[in-house]
Design an enzyme around this catalytic site. Structure first.
Site, PDB file in Angstrom:
ATOM      1  N   GLU A  27      -4.178   3.977  -8.472  1.00 23.34           N
ATOM      2  CA  GLU A  27      -5.444   4.442  -7.868  1.00 23.34           C
ATOM      3  C   GLU A  27      -5.527   5.841  -8.329  1.00 23.34           C
ATOM      4  OE1 GLU A  27      -6.334   4.882  -3.434  1.00 23.34           O
ATOM      5  OE2 GLU A  27      -7.754   6.391  -4.051  1.00 23.34           O
ATOM      6  N   HIS A  61      -0.353  10.850  -2.185  1.00 25.65           N
ATOM      7  CA  HIS A  61      -1.503  10.291  -1.780  1.00 25.65           C
ATOM      8  C   HIS A  61      -2.575  11.538  -1.496  1.00 25.65           C
ATOM      9  CE1 HIS A  61      -4.581   9.315   1.402  1.00 25.65           C
ATOM     10  NE2 HIS A  61      -4.787   8.417   0.623  1.00 25.65           N
ATOM     11  N   LYS A  71      -6.854   9.649  -8.079  1.00 23.62           N
ATOM     12  CA  LYS A  71      -7.384  10.539  -6.937  1.00 23.62           C
ATOM     13  C   LYS A  71      -8.392  11.686  -7.755  1.00 23.62           C
ATOM     14  CE  LYS A  71      -6.286   8.783  -2.994  1.00 23.62           C
ATOM     15  NZ  LYS A  71      -6.977   8.010  -2.327  1.00 23.62           N
ATOM     16  N   ASP A 105      -1.036   6.202  -5.544  1.00 26.91           N
ATOM     17  CA  ASP A 105      -2.112   7.258  -5.849  1.00 26.91           C
ATOM     18  C   ASP A 105      -1.587   8.215  -6.854  1.00 26.91           C
ATOM     19  OD1 ASP A 105      -3.794   6.175  -3.371  1.00 26.91           O
ATOM     20  OD2 ASP A 105      -1.883   6.623  -2.308  1.00 26.91           O
ATOM     21  N   ASP A 146       0.202  -2.468   4.486  1.00 28.06           N
ATOM     22  CA  ASP A 146       1.254  -1.311   4.635  1.00 28.06           C
ATOM     23  C   ASP A 146       2.712  -2.403   4.757  1.00 28.06           C
ATOM     24  OD1 ASP A 146      -0.310   0.804   4.440  1.00 28.06           O
ATOM     25  OD2 ASP A 146      -0.525   0.728   6.630  1.00 28.06           O
ATOM     26  N   GLU A 190       0.184  -0.573  -4.860  1.00 30.00           N
ATOM     27  CA  GLU A 190      -0.714   0.420  -5.025  1.00 30.00           C
ATOM     28  C   GLU A 190      -0.198   1.715  -4.662  1.00 30.00           C
ATOM     29  OE1 GLU A 190      -4.076   3.083  -3.369  1.00 30.00           O
ATOM     30  OE2 GLU A 190      -2.243   2.399  -2.530  1.00 30.00           O
ATOM     31  N   HIS A 232       0.832  -1.332  -0.149  1.00 29.76           N
ATOM     32  CA  HIS A 232      -0.104  -0.042   0.022  1.00 29.76           C
ATOM     33  C   HIS A 232       1.032   1.239   0.017  1.00 29.76           C
ATOM     34  CE1 HIS A 232      -2.972   2.757   2.387  1.00 29.76           C
ATOM     35  NE2 HIS A 232      -3.300   2.880   1.088  1.00 29.76           N
ATOM     36  N   ARG A 233       0.721   1.802  -0.962  1.00 33.30           N
ATOM     37  CA  ARG A 233       1.640   3.241  -1.185  1.00 33.30           C
ATOM     38  C   ARG A 233       3.051   2.862  -1.141  1.00 33.30           C
ATOM     39  NH1 ARG A 233      -1.546   7.374   3.091  1.00 33.30           N
ATOM     40  NH2 ARG A 233      -3.593   6.286   2.750  1.00 33.30           N
TER      41      ARG A 233
HETATM   42  O1  G3P Z   1      -6.601   1.729  -3.123  1.00 31.69           O
HETATM   43  C1  G3P Z   1      -6.579   1.320  -1.599  1.00 31.69           C
HETATM   44  C2  G3P Z   1      -6.420   2.621  -0.485  1.00 31.69           C
HETATM   45  O2  G3P Z   1      -5.530   3.172  -0.870  1.00 31.69           O
HETATM   46  C3  G3P Z   1      -7.594   3.472  -0.840  1.00 31.69           C
HETATM   47  O3  G3P Z   1      -7.441   4.470   0.176  1.00 31.69           O
HETATM   48  O4  G3P Z   1      -6.765   6.762   1.043  1.00 31.69           O
HETATM   49  O5  G3P Z   1      -5.258   4.782   1.079  1.00 31.69           O
HETATM   50  O6  G3P Z   1      -5.862   5.929  -1.097  1.00 31.69           O
HETATM   51  P1  G3P Z   1      -6.340   5.677   0.289  1.00 31.69           P
HETATM   52 MG    MG Z   2      -4.657   4.557  -2.293  1.00 30.85          MG
END
Ligand code: G3P
Ligand code: MG
Length: 251
Positions: A120, A61, A122, A48, A240, A46, A19-20
């Site tokens: 992702e 993000h 945004k 953003d 994470d 993943e 995640h990120r």
């Molecule tokens: O894509 C999953 C998750 O990243 C969505 O929420 O705010 O962490 O981008 P956020």
């Molecule tokens: Mg995200």
């Protein structure tokens, strides 16, 4: 649709996405965080993406740079040069001083050959600044359509992206709280459903599988929860800490 993520799902794999990046260990949405996810054995990452003022796909993000850089301002109102002047690492730790905000091109170049990329997009508006076009062009430029999954909370964004790039799979992100003015995605077939992990139960997994979709869960940092989700049939775990999640899933 020729896509290696969907192929892996059909082959029965459960994919782990950083995640990120490996957000627990490195500054989120930076190349060191993505490289670390790869070193830990994650199947993917993943990240953003926003469109910079001058039309580049940039990885941050928040809608502002304030939390994760030494600068201030809205991402979409800054040029790439302005974003590149920022330090996106030292807030996390002194060893990351000088780490820059990456572009999606740089991510594809650095790790696109060895990781799947969940991009992702945004956006919180009905209108667009053209971010979908910029992301699609970048995917095409790097010949990455077979290795990406493009997700968004915004149904308008997903409709636009699908029209521009029908050869890439899309994932519909959902959270317990959402922007009602954006509506819901109920008029389009999509390949993946991305709920906040606490929303997921076995019935949901079965219902979406019947519609030809797989489920990717976010953000799962309890390894036992990851195992339970996998056993329910969830096919992607966004975490994470890819290292501990992978260890639990392999145990
Ligand atoms: O894509 C999953 C998750 O990243 C969505 O929420 O705010 O962490 O981008 P956020
Ligand atoms: Mg995200």
């Amino acid at each position: 649709m020729h896509n290696l993520i969907l192929q892996a799902i059909r082959d029965g794999e459960t994919l782990v996405y950083g995640h990120r990046g490996a957000k627990a260990y490195a500054p989120m949405n930076t190349l060191p965080a993505f490289q670390l996810a790869a070193e830990q054995g994650a199947h993917g990452i993943e990240l953003d993406v926003h469109r910079s003022k001058d039309g580049y796909p940039v990885i941050v993000h928040d809608f502002e740079v304030d939390e994760t850089t030494n600068g201030t301002g809205h991402v979409t109102e800054m040029t790439l040069a302005e974003l590149k002047a920022l330090d996106a690492g030292s807030w996390f730790g002194p060893e990351f001083t000088g780490v820059r905000v990456p572009t999606l091109d740089e991510v594809f170049e650095e790790v696109g050959g060895r990781l799947f990329i969940n991009v992702e997009i945004k956006s919180e508006s009905v209108e667009t600044d053209g971010v979908e076009e910029v992301v699609a062009e970048c995917i095409r430029r790097h010949n990455m359509a077979a290795r990406v999954l493009v997700s968004s909370f915004n149904p308008h964004t997903l409709r636009r992206f699908r029209a521009i790039m029908p050869e890439a799979p899309i994932g519909y992100l959902v959270a317990p709280a959402y922007l009602e003015e954006l509506g819901v995605l109920d008029d389009l077939a999509y390949e993946a459903y991305h709920p906040y992990h606490e929303m997921i139960n076995a019935e949901m997994v079965v219902a979406h599988a019947a519609l030809g979709r797989h489920i990717n869960a976010w953000t799962v940092n309890d390894p036992q929860r990851g195992v339970a989700l996998r056993d329910m049939g969830v096919r992607g775990i966004i975490t994470d800490a890819p290292d501990t999640m992978l260890a639990a899933l392999r145990a």
